[in-house]
Design a protein around this motif. Structure first.
Motif, PDB file in Angstrom:
ATOM      1  N   GLY A   1     -37.556 -16.705 -48.693  1.00 24.62           N
ATOM      2  CA  GLY A   1     -38.423 -17.249 -47.669  1.00 24.62           C
ATOM      3  C   GLY A   1     -39.697 -17.788 -48.277  1.00 24.62           C
ATOM      4  N   LEU A   2     -40.669 -17.981 -47.419  1.00 23.82           N
ATOM      5  CA  LEU A   2     -41.965 -18.528 -47.823  1.00 23.82           C
ATOM      6  C   LEU A   2     -42.969 -17.390 -47.981  1.00 23.82           C
ATOM      7  CD1 LEU A   2     -43.891 -20.958 -48.233  1.00 23.82           C
ATOM      8  CD2 LEU A   2     -44.263 -20.912 -45.744  1.00 23.82           C
ATOM      9  N   VAL A   3     -43.664 -17.402 -49.096  1.00 28.59           N
ATOM     10  CA  VAL A   3     -44.675 -16.379 -49.369  1.00 28.59           C
ATOM     11  C   VAL A   3     -45.862 -17.053 -50.040  1.00 28.59           C
ATOM     12  CG1 VAL A   3     -43.650 -15.765 -51.608  1.00 28.59           C
ATOM     13  CG2 VAL A   3     -45.040 -14.080 -50.360  1.00 28.59           C
TER      14      VAL A   3
ATOM     15  N   VAL B   1     -36.598 -19.102 -52.519  1.00 30.05           N
ATOM     16  CA  VAL B   1     -37.923 -18.493 -52.487  1.00 30.05           C
ATOM     17  C   VAL B   1     -38.949 -19.592 -52.709  1.00 30.05           C
ATOM     18  CG1 VAL B   1     -39.505 -16.912 -53.654  1.00 30.05           C
ATOM     19  CG2 VAL B   1     -37.112 -16.254 -53.299  1.00 30.05           C
ATOM     20  N   THR B   2     -39.849 -19.742 -51.769  1.00 34.02           N
ATOM     21  CA  THR B   2     -40.907 -20.737 -51.878  1.00 34.02           C
ATOM     22  C   THR B   2     -42.238 -20.017 -51.936  1.00 34.02           C
ATOM     23  OG1 THR B   2     -39.605 -22.337 -50.613  1.00 34.02           O
ATOM     24  CG2 THR B   2     -41.958 -22.775 -50.850  1.00 34.02           C
ATOM     25  N   VAL B   3     -42.978 -20.246 -53.013  1.00 37.29           N
ATOM     26  CA  VAL B   3     -44.280 -19.610 -53.190  1.00 37.29           C
ATOM     27  C   VAL B   3     -45.350 -20.674 -53.007  1.00 37.29           C
ATOM     28  CG1 VAL B   3     -45.736 -18.184 -54.667  1.00 37.29           C
ATOM     29  CG2 VAL B   3     -43.236 -18.005 -54.816  1.00 37.29           C
TER      30      VAL B   3
ATOM     31  N   ARG C   1     -38.830  -8.946 -51.560  1.00 34.59           N
ATOM     32  CA  ARG C   1     -37.737  -8.113 -52.084  1.00 34.59           C
ATOM     33  C   ARG C   1     -36.432  -8.806 -51.742  1.00 34.59           C
ATOM     34  NH1 ARG C   1     -34.909  -3.124 -50.031  1.00 34.59           N
ATOM     35  NH2 ARG C   1     -34.418  -1.815 -51.832  1.00 34.59           N
ATOM     36  N   LEU C   2     -35.653  -9.081 -52.774  1.00 36.16           N
ATOM     37  CA  LEU C   2     -34.383  -9.764 -52.593  1.00 36.16           C
ATOM     38  C   LEU C   2     -33.242  -8.754 -52.734  1.00 36.16           C
ATOM     39  CD1 LEU C   2     -34.896 -12.971 -54.790  1.00 36.16           C
ATOM     40  CD2 LEU C   2     -35.491 -12.611 -52.385  1.00 36.16           C
ATOM     41  N   PRO C   3     -32.462  -8.551 -51.682  1.00 34.40           N
ATOM     42  CA  PRO C   3     -31.252  -7.743 -51.815  1.00 34.40           C
ATOM     43  C   PRO C   3     -30.041  -8.640 -52.085  1.00 34.40           C
ATOM     44  CG  PRO C   3     -32.249  -7.609 -49.599  1.00 34.40           C
ATOM     45  CD  PRO C   3     -32.798  -8.812 -50.290  1.00 34.40           C
TER      46      PRO C   3
ATOM     47  N   GLU D   1     -42.892 -20.071 -59.479  1.00 39.57           N
ATOM     48  CA  GLU D   1     -41.676 -19.281 -59.329  1.00 39.57           C
ATOM     49  C   GLU D   1     -40.878 -19.681 -58.082  1.00 39.57           C
ATOM     50  OE1 GLU D   1     -43.700 -15.434 -59.901  1.00 39.57           O
ATOM     51  OE2 GLU D   1     -42.588 -15.287 -61.796  1.00 39.57           O
ATOM     52  N   THR D   2     -41.294 -20.738 -57.460  1.00 39.95           N
ATOM     53  CA  THR D   2     -40.488 -21.335 -56.394  1.00 39.95           C
ATOM     54  C   THR D   2     -39.158 -21.773 -56.987  1.00 39.95           C
ATOM     55  OG1 THR D   2     -42.374 -22.077 -55.089  1.00 39.95           O
ATOM     56  CG2 THR D   2     -40.304 -23.296 -54.833  1.00 39.95           C
TER      57      THR D   2
END
Length: 122
Positions: free
Chosen positions: A9-11, A118-120, A18-20, A87-88
């Motif tokens: 997601g976006l952070v 993952v979007t940073v 946390r990626l499961p 790290e996107t």
């Protein structure tokens, strides 16, 4: 065998995710499992891998001290703290049957998930 990632997601930069990764058809306790990522325009790279059977972990230098990998028989997790905008990427879960060494290279992995973005934001 099927690996399914979630948690992307976006952070904001500096934040955490946390990626499961859930497995069907294999027991992570008996495999080397890991997380890889591919940023736009870049090659896929190994982020972190774990061979639970041997008690070994690998972290890329760029994530040491910020990311933590963990696993149980059905899941492997990547806790990511202090995220940076660079790290996107799409983050992939992967697994291999080799456990003699904790190779964290994409050409040794035998099973892959489809990835989670993952979007940073900076």
């Amino acid at each position: 065998v099927k690996l399914v990632e979630s948690g992307g997601g976006l952070v904001q930069a500096g934040g955490s995710l946390r990626l499961p990764c859930e497995a069907a058809g294999l027991d992570f306790d008996e495999y080397t499992a890991g997380w890889f990522r591919q940023a736009p325009g870049k090659e896929r790279e190994g982020v972190s891998c774990v061979t639970k059977l041997k008690g070994r972990t690998y972290y890329a230098d760029s994530v040491k001290g910020r990311f933590t990998i963990s696993s149980d028989n059905a899941n492997v997790y990547l806790q990511m703290n202090s995220l940076k905008s660079e790290e996107t990427a799409v983050y992939y879960c992967a697994a291999q049957t080799r456990t003699t060494h904790t190779y964290c290279t994409d050409w040794t992995m035998e099973y892959w998930g489809e990835g989670t973005l993952v979007t940073v934001a900076s």
